[in-house]
Design a protein around this motif. Structure first.
Motif, mmCIF file in Angstrom:
data_model
loop_
_atom_site.group_PDB
_atom_site.id
_atom_site.type_symbol
_atom_site.label_atom_id
_atom_site.label_comp_id
_atom_site.label_asym_id
_atom_site.label_seq_id
_atom_site.Cartn_x
_atom_site.Cartn_y
_atom_site.Cartn_z
ATOM 1 N N MET A 1 5.470 18.623 -1.122
ATOM 2 C CA MET A 1 4.893 17.062 -1.964
ATOM 3 C C MET A 1 3.533 16.778 -1.560
ATOM 4 S SD MET A 1 7.397 13.795 -2.486
ATOM 5 C CE MET A 1 7.297 13.247 -4.258
ATOM 6 N N ALA A 2 2.743 16.308 -2.637
ATOM 7 C CA ALA A 2 1.329 15.715 -2.204
ATOM 8 C C ALA A 2 1.326 14.328 -1.740
ATOM 9 C CB ALA A 2 0.629 15.930 -3.595
ATOM 10 N N LYS A 3 0.373 13.928 -0.960
ATOM 11 C CA LYS A 3 0.244 12.866 -0.469
ATOM 12 C C LYS A 3 -0.392 12.013 -1.408
ATOM 13 C CE LYS A 3 0.741 13.504 4.561
ATOM 14 N NZ LYS A 3 0.427 13.027 5.800
ATOM 15 N N ASN A 4 -0.110 10.725 -1.383
ATOM 16 C CA ASN A 4 -0.673 9.932 -2.425
ATOM 17 C C ASN A 4 -1.378 8.756 -1.496
ATOM 18 O OD1 ASN A 4 0.306 10.891 -4.924
ATOM 19 N ND2 ASN A 4 2.214 9.937 -4.230
ATOM 20 N N THR A 5 -2.456 7.943 -2.162
ATOM 21 C CA THR A 5 -2.802 6.851 -1.448
ATOM 22 C C THR A 5 -2.471 5.571 -2.075
ATOM 23 O OG1 THR A 5 -4.788 7.962 -1.094
ATOM 24 C CG2 THR A 5 -5.267 5.640 -0.825
ATOM 25 N N TYR A 6 -2.033 4.570 -0.984
ATOM 26 C CA TYR A 6 -1.320 3.474 -1.469
ATOM 27 C C TYR A 6 -2.145 2.132 -0.988
ATOM 28 C CZ TYR A 6 2.560 6.354 -2.348
ATOM 29 O OH TYR A 6 3.425 7.085 -3.075
ATOM 30 N N GLU A 7 -2.095 1.026 -1.523
ATOM 31 C CA GLU A 7 -2.532 -0.258 -1.213
ATOM 32 C C GLU A 7 -1.183 -1.194 -0.782
ATOM 33 O OE1 GLU A 7 -5.740 -3.038 -3.005
ATOM 34 O OE2 GLU A 7 -3.847 -2.775 -4.466
ATOM 35 N N THR A 8 -1.319 -1.833 0.237
ATOM 36 C CA THR A 8 -0.414 -2.904 0.720
ATOM 37 C C THR A 8 -0.959 -4.067 0.876
ATOM 38 O OG1 THR A 8 1.382 -1.204 1.430
ATOM 39 C CG2 THR A 8 1.645 -3.362 2.105
ATOM 40 N N LEU A 9 -0.597 -5.187 0.377
ATOM 41 C CA LEU A 9 -0.989 -6.441 0.505
ATOM 42 C C LEU A 9 0.216 -7.147 1.035
ATOM 43 C CD1 LEU A 9 -3.148 -8.796 0.501
ATOM 44 C CD2 LEU A 9 -1.978 -9.399 -1.623
ATOM 45 N N CYS A 10 -0.050 -7.733 2.602
ATOM 46 C CA CYS A 10 1.293 -8.374 3.115
ATOM 47 C C CYS A 10 0.769 -9.789 3.389
ATOM 48 C CB CYS A 10 1.314 -8.041 4.477
ATOM 49 S SG CYS A 10 1.724 -6.045 4.596
ATOM 50 N N ILE A 11 1.666 -10.931 3.117
ATOM 51 C CA ILE A 11 1.482 -12.249 3.338
ATOM 52 C C ILE A 11 2.085 -12.516 5.013
ATOM 53 C CG2 ILE A 11 1.865 -14.541 2.974
ATOM 54 C CD1 ILE A 11 1.852 -13.825 -0.162
ATOM 55 N N LEU A 12 1.222 -12.514 5.731
ATOM 56 C CA LEU A 12 1.856 -12.591 7.269
ATOM 57 C C LEU A 12 1.954 -14.314 7.384
ATOM 58 C CD1 LEU A 12 -0.755 -10.029 8.652
ATOM 59 C CD2 LEU A 12 1.611 -9.734 7.959
ATOM 60 N N ASP A 13 2.683 -14.497 8.521
ATOM 61 C CA ASP A 13 3.059 -15.822 9.277
ATOM 62 C C ASP A 13 1.799 -16.129 9.664
ATOM 63 O OD1 ASP A 13 3.610 -17.999 10.661
ATOM 64 O OD2 ASP A 13 5.372 -17.002 11.536
ATOM 65 N N SER A 14 1.049 -17.171 9.362
ATOM 66 C CA SER A 14 -0.379 -17.598 10.126
ATOM 67 C C SER A 14 -0.228 -17.835 11.509
ATOM 68 C CB SER A 14 -0.856 -18.765 9.175
ATOM 69 O OG SER A 14 -1.332 -18.372 8.039
ATOM 70 N N ASN A 15 0.974 -18.759 11.890
ATOM 71 C CA ASN A 15 1.093 -19.038 13.490
ATOM 72 C C ASN A 15 1.297 -17.742 14.092
ATOM 73 O OD1 ASN A 15 1.034 -21.872 12.686
ATOM 74 N ND2 ASN A 15 3.286 -21.567 12.157
ATOM 75 N N HIS A 16 2.102 -16.703 13.849
ATOM 76 C CA HIS A 16 2.173 -15.658 14.589
ATOM 77 C C HIS A 16 0.907 -14.739 14.584
ATOM 78 C CE1 HIS A 16 5.746 -12.877 15.473
ATOM 79 N NE2 HIS A 16 4.820 -12.328 15.915
ATOM 80 N N TYR A 17 0.051 -14.952 13.394
ATOM 81 C CA TYR A 17 -1.230 -13.987 13.491
ATOM 82 C C TYR A 17 -2.140 -14.865 14.164
ATOM 83 C CZ TYR A 17 -5.492 -11.793 11.849
ATOM 84 O OH TYR A 17 -6.570 -11.221 11.978
ATOM 85 N N ALA A 18 -2.081 -16.021 14.321
ATOM 86 C CA ALA A 18 -3.095 -16.797 15.132
ATOM 87 C C ALA A 18 -2.808 -16.545 16.707
ATOM 88 C CB ALA A 18 -3.022 -18.394 14.954
#
Length: 142
Positions: A1-18
């Motif tokens: 099966m051929a590979k495709n290119t995907y885009e993922t947008l995640c909304i992250l917990d700002s406190n965790h990311y900080a």
């Protein structure tokens, strides 16, 4: 099966990311590679107030990722994102193959070569028009 290119947008917990930006970004990249994907671009998009609270969070960090993967592996990745603690919401889209290169170039911060040529042609055309209008103004005054 051929590979495709995907885009993922995640909304992250700002406190965790900080608290641990490198750890959170590495965790997202690891989820994709463990599911059989290859990350092309992985970057912060923005941080802003959410339109409505999600799990009590008023603010979110938006993280954009582009990757290659087999289509059959995407549901496994979706499940992994749901189980990942810093991810509040996520959306994955398949990119049109004709748009992959320009989108990846933009995400990396580079401008596509075709865009530079079109801009140069546009500047040359506008310079030609301004010199034509100046010469016509001179001839009408005589």
């Amino acid at each position: 099966m051929a590979k495709n290119t995907y885009e993922t947008l995640c909304i992250l917990d700002s406190n965790h990311y900080a608290r641990d930006p490198g750890g959170v970004s590495k965790q997202i990249e690891d989820l994709i590679t463990e599911a059989g994907g290859k990350v092309e671009v992985n970057r912060l998009w923005m941080e802003q107030k959410l339109a409505y609270p999600i799990d009590g969070h008023q603010k979110g960090t938006y993280w954009l990722t582009y990757f290659e993967m087999e289509g059959s592996e995407v549901p496994k990745l979706d499940r992994a994102f749901h189980l990942c603690e810093p991810v509040l919401r996520q959306m994955t889209l398949k990119l049109d193959p004709r748009l992959v290169e320009p989108i990846l170039a933009n995400a990396r911060g580079a401008t596509p070569v075709a865009g530079k040529d079109a801009a140069a042609e546009g500047e040359a055309a506008s310079e030609g028009e301004s010199s034509d209008s100046a010469s016509s103004d001179d001839s009408s005054n005589s």
